[in-house]
Design an enzyme around this catalytic site. Sequence first.
Site, short mmCIF file in Angstrom:
data_model
loop_
_atom_site.label_atom_id
_atom_site.label_comp_id
_atom_site.label_asym_id
_atom_site.label_seq_id
_atom_site.Cartn_x
_atom_site.Cartn_y
_atom_site.Cartn_z
N TYR A 85 15.21 31.37 5.70
CA TYR A 85 13.71 32.16 6.75
C TYR A 85 13.54 31.66 8.21
CZ TYR A 85 10.73 30.52 1.88
OH TYR A 85 11.11 31.60 1.07
N LYS A 136 0.89 -1.17 -0.07
CA LYS A 136 -0.23 -0.01 0.07
C LYS A 136 0.80 1.04 -0.40
CE LYS A 136 -0.42 -0.26 4.94
NZ LYS A 136 -1.42 -0.02 6.09
#
Length: 386
Positions: free
Chosen positions: A279, A48
């Site tokens: 940042y 999955k």
Amino acid sequence: MATTSMPLNKIDPRQRAWVEVSPDAIKANTLAIRSLLDEQCLLMAVVKADGYGHGSETVAEAALAGGATNLGVATLQEALELRKAGIVCPILVLGNLINPEDLDACIHWDLMPTLSSAREALLCNQIAESHDKEFCVHIKVDTGMTRLGCDLRLASELIQLVDNLKNLSLRGIYSHLALADVEANGQANSFTSKQKEKFETLLSSVMPRGKPLYRHLANSAGTLRDKGLHFDMVRVGLALYGYSPLKDLRNNFSLQPALAVRAKVTLLRDVPSDTGVSYGHTFITQRPSRLAVVGIGYADGISRALSGKMSVLIDGKFYPQVGSITMDQLVIDITESPQIQIGSVVTLLGVDGDSAITPYDWSEISGSIPWEILCSFKYRLPRVVI
């Protein structure tokens, strides 16, 4: 106007950042897990989430070559992609399917749904009748996960119902372990032991109605820890990809990591002392420094929670990541290694020379888990099979 002079398939997928996947490692891991099982015990490879980020088709083919007999997925779409790729082995959809159209697709593509309720059983039988076919199904029972699965108190009734519905064929009864990866090895009266006991009690009570083809309980942790949890089949996810979920037994199994994440240096910066980086200027240089910008960021799956805490590898040597990880880029300090150039390959996860960075390393830094980390690498990172 866009030019079409260069075919897209001629562009090197390793121009910026990419994921390397080794089918040989997945096959070897499957063989290693297979060696722990009794001959009659089957192995379901859980593929999955695009094979835990490795590529579901690549993983499925390698696992089947290594001795897996069944595949497990979470969604109908995942199962359909495997069928359309030509994979014909039994596929179990582990998630609940609630729409008639989804179940109709299941029977058309010979997929096995998971049933958790009488409603689902009756709907499956109705759809099977409309096709004049037999619908192979598995019943999931909740023994303590408190997620999907039939309430244990109603399980016998659901099993009897499925047995009595003429167009349904019960191919499996299963449950899922909640604590197998965190309980100490051999812990007496563990929750895992209690789940096993509940599962066995249920199975013994329904045996007169016919033993299902597969009884399965063990995930990767249960498979590696306790042979008594194996029953007729085990469902293996994380271990297939080269990682043991058992911290106390992490080095006891011959598992090979099947994935690496790499990127390239895209710019070099020589900056003076007292220069803020990225940042928020969460990192300030303490000396004249050479910094390298690397073309990968949190939009690719490199969690911002790793900012200023992780290291990367170049030519087998560790370098600290500095400042905030941004959407598309991150910065590393390479002051001590002037030989690094634009285009140098950076390993963020995986083996480089004699050194390695693992999902365990990242999970300890970020508070995540290896499962989440492996599933986090986004579509912008092409998968390169090696």
